[in-house]
Design a protein around this motif. Structure first.
Motif, PDB file in Angstrom:
ATOM      1  N   SER A 128       0.805  -1.204   0.000  1.00 47.74           N
ATOM      2  CA  SER A 128       0.000   0.000   0.000  1.00 47.74           C
ATOM      3  C   SER A 128       0.840   1.257   0.000  1.00 47.74           C
ATOM      4  O   SER A 128       0.474   2.275  -0.555  1.00 47.74           O
ATOM      5  N   SER A 129       2.014   1.181   0.637  1.00 42.64           N
ATOM      6  CA  SER A 129       2.873   2.344   0.674  1.00 42.64           C
ATOM      7  C   SER A 129       3.480   2.651  -0.671  1.00 42.64           C
ATOM      8  O   SER A 129       3.786   3.787  -0.984  1.00 42.64           O
ATOM      9  N   GLY A 136       0.944   4.667  -3.374  1.00 47.74           N
ATOM     10  CA  GLY A 136       0.691   6.097  -3.221  1.00 47.74           C
ATOM     11  C   GLY A 136      -0.769   6.336  -2.852  1.00 47.74           C
ATOM     12  O   GLY A 136      -1.440   5.492  -2.244  1.00 47.74           O
ATOM     13  N   LYS A 137      -1.290   7.469  -3.260  1.00 49.63           N
ATOM     14  CA  LYS A 137      -2.677   7.802  -2.933  1.00 49.63           C
ATOM     15  C   LYS A 137      -3.625   7.043  -3.879  1.00 49.63           C
ATOM     16  O   LYS A 137      -3.548   7.187  -5.092  1.00 49.63           O
ATOM     17  N   SER A 156      -7.443   5.621  -5.250  1.00 52.90           N
ATOM     18  CA  SER A 156      -8.848   6.044  -5.361  1.00 52.90           C
ATOM     19  C   SER A 156      -9.713   5.152  -4.497  1.00 52.90           C
ATOM     20  O   SER A 156      -9.246   4.173  -3.921  1.00 52.90           O
ATOM     21  N   PHE A 200      -8.727   1.370  -3.485  1.00 54.70           N
ATOM     22  CA  PHE A 200      -8.569   1.076  -2.056  1.00 54.70           C
ATOM     23  C   PHE A 200      -9.454  -0.100  -1.646  1.00 54.70           C
ATOM     24  O   PHE A 200      -9.053  -0.948  -0.837  1.00 54.70           O
TER      25      PHE A 200
END
Length: 558
Positions: free
Chosen positions: A4-5, A8-9, A11, A15
């Motif tokens: 997950s790291s 990045g960010k 959606s 997610f």
């Protein structure tokens, strides 16, 4: 979770898919994530463990940030150190530009050279050029830099053991030589004194008595010793002999003469007798050397010497470990030695003869002969001769310079608090000696002498008073007309006429001074009050602003 790291960010849809994938991995329906090395990552690891920080994030799922990094600490080992004294190949034949000017090596400069400074360096002689050193690049870590024992060779510690063994061997050899050099006459005299002490019994000094008396004396000292932590059992005999009671007199207080026996405060020993005029058997203390050679002490020393020599030849003999064996072997050795000595003597005399030449003067008389002059008193004490040599300093003594008969510092001047020479009382170092004249000059220059001379001058005689009065008369202020002076009118008129005639003639001051000089030569050099007054009245004052003023008749006309 592990990746997950790296995403990045995300959606909302991404997610949700990531959450479903993580749940499937935890349930076992989906395969586990693989790290960089292909090893599976446990899906049950929490996110704060599996997620790498930003400064260690590689962008792929991994747990390498949780593992210990590989660290090669081979440079921090003690074996990795400089090779001391290593040279790089053979030395050069000629001096090279940029090399050390002292030894000729290229690896350092002259200011860093460790060779002995030469009178003429290798740069100018081209001789004895040293080889280049090997420069090691030892990369040390944090701990290796701060390790004080880094690079230490434990084999160097063996040199300390070898040095101490050599010193101990030399000390043992010296002690063996001292025991061998002891004459039989000295030992015999000590034995006689010890036997005399045994016969006298209680009246004699307990130090000359038997071993039982010495044991009783030791017990007395042991009972008086109440030191903290010390065993008072008299059977152990531990540090009992060094103790003393308060009633005993210290060795250094027996004789307070500085020229008497020397006392060593470090070892608390006084080897010589402090009282030379008292026989050893009657003295309270006859010196440590007297006790050292009394009783069975010489026999113990011979036994110790025999044990050392036997151990050096390979025999298993130790005096402290097995004293009975050592004593028996020593007794057998002496018997065999005497037997072999007699056998050799008989065989040599039987073969070569010459028994009549063996009759000689006793050794005691031969050793007693000497050319040293010694005087003895009626009681047998030394009056003159065998004096102890005085300790000399490292500075030259009794050296007289510049005609002096005493050394510098032999006299002290109380008035000036300075040192000087006693022969001339001079306080100047390395000055020439003036003898008695110098003493008189020094005495005359003292404060007392100067005060006495000033008092004598304060009482002048009648002739001095007359001269002083005449001088005061010649140089007083009344001579220049500043006081009340009684003048003779006839003489003053005559002096004024003489002064006017001189001015009419146009004589200058130089002529007047020449006349005065002639008058002085003729015997009359006094100037009278009338002449001074005539000169003052007739002289012209050039500084007077009204001197050239002339009255005009037109000014006063009306």
């Amino acid at each position: 979770m592990a990746s997950s790291s790296a995403v990045g960010k995300l959606s909302r849809e991404e997610f949700r898919r990531q959450k479903d994938l993580d749940a499937a991995r935890k349930a076992g329906t989906a395969p586990a994530a693989l790290d960089e090395e292909g090893r599976p990552i446990n899906p049950h690891i929490p996110q704060y463990i599996s997620q790498a920080p930003w400064y260690l994030d590689t962008g792929a799922p991994s747990l390498s940030h949780q593992r210990r990094p590989f660290d090669d600490r081979s440079s921090d080992k003690l074996d990795n150190w400089y090779d001391r004294g290593a040279k790089a190949g053979p030395a050069a034949k000629k001096y090279r530009k940029g090399a050390c000017e002292n030894c000729g090596a290229m690896t350092h400069k002259k200011q860093d050279c460790l060779e002995r400074p030469r009178k003429k360096g290798a740069k100018f002689t081209n001789k004895n050029i040293q080889a280049d050193e090997i420069i090691h690049d030892v990369a040390t870590g944090f701990d290796a830099k701060r390790d004080r024992w880094n690079g230490y060779d434990p084999a160097e510690h063996k040199k300390i053991y070898e040095e101490y063994e050599a010193v101990e061997a030399a000390r043992q050899k010296l002690r063996e030589e001292e025991i061998d050099n002891q004459t039989t006459t000295d030992l015999a005299a000590v034995r006689k004194l010890a036997k005399a002490g045994k016969k006298e019994g209680k009246e004699a000094d307990p130090d000359f008595g038997s071993s039982d008396e010495e044991d009783a004396d030791d017990d007395k000292y042991a009972d008086a010793a109440d030191a903290v932590g010390q065993k008072l059992d008299t059977k152990t005999r531990i540090t009992v002999r060094n103790l003393r009671i308060r009633e005993d007199t210290a060795k250094y207080l027996i004789n307070l003469d500085p020229e008497s026996a020397y006392y060593d405060p470090k070892t608390r020993s006084m080897r010589d007798a402090p009282m030379k005029n008292v026989p050893a058997e009657d003295a309270k203390f006859a010196g440590d050397n007297f006790f050292r050679f009394s009783g069975e002490a010489p026999e113990v020393q011979e036994l110790q010497l025999f044990a050392w020599q036997a151990a050096a030849r390979g025999n298993d003999v130790h005096l402290n470990a097995n004293p009975t064996q050592g004593q028996l072997l020593h007794h057998e050795f002496k018997e065999k030695k005497e037997m072999m000595k007699d056998v050799n003597k008989v065989s040599i005399l039987a073969k070569y003869g010459g028994e009549e030449y063996l009759e000689h003067v006793p050794r005691e008389l031969i050793n007693g002969q000497t050319e040293n002059y010694v005087e003895y008193s009626r009681t047998g004490h030394v009056i003159k001769g065998k004096e102890r040599a005085k300790t000399r300093s490292k500075y030259p003594e009794d050296v007289y310079v510049n005609n002096h008969t005493y050394v510098w510092g032999s006299w002290y001047d109380l008035s000036s608090s300075t040192w000087g020479y006693a022969c001339c009382h001079s306080t100047i170092h390395i000055s020439y000696c003036a003898g008695e004249a110098g003493k008189e000059a020094t005495q005359a220059s003292t404060a007392q002498a100067l005060l006495a001379s000033s008092q004598a001058q304060s009482e002048p005689s009648a002739q001095d008073n007359e001269v002083r009065a005449r001088i005061d008369q010649n140089y007083s202020k009344k001579r220049v007309g500043e006081g009340d002076v009684s003048l003779d009118k006839d003489r003053l008129a005559e002096a004024i006429s003489e002064e006017k005639k001189r001015k009419v003639r146009g004589d200058k001051d130089d002529d007047r001074s020449s006349k005065k000089i002639k008058g002085l030569q003729s015997g009359s050099h006094d100037v009278t009050e009338e002449e001074l007054e005539a000169y003052r009245m007739t002289r012209r004052n050039a500084e007077d602003p009204m001197a050239n003023y002339v009255d005009s008749e037109d000014v006063y006309t009306r």
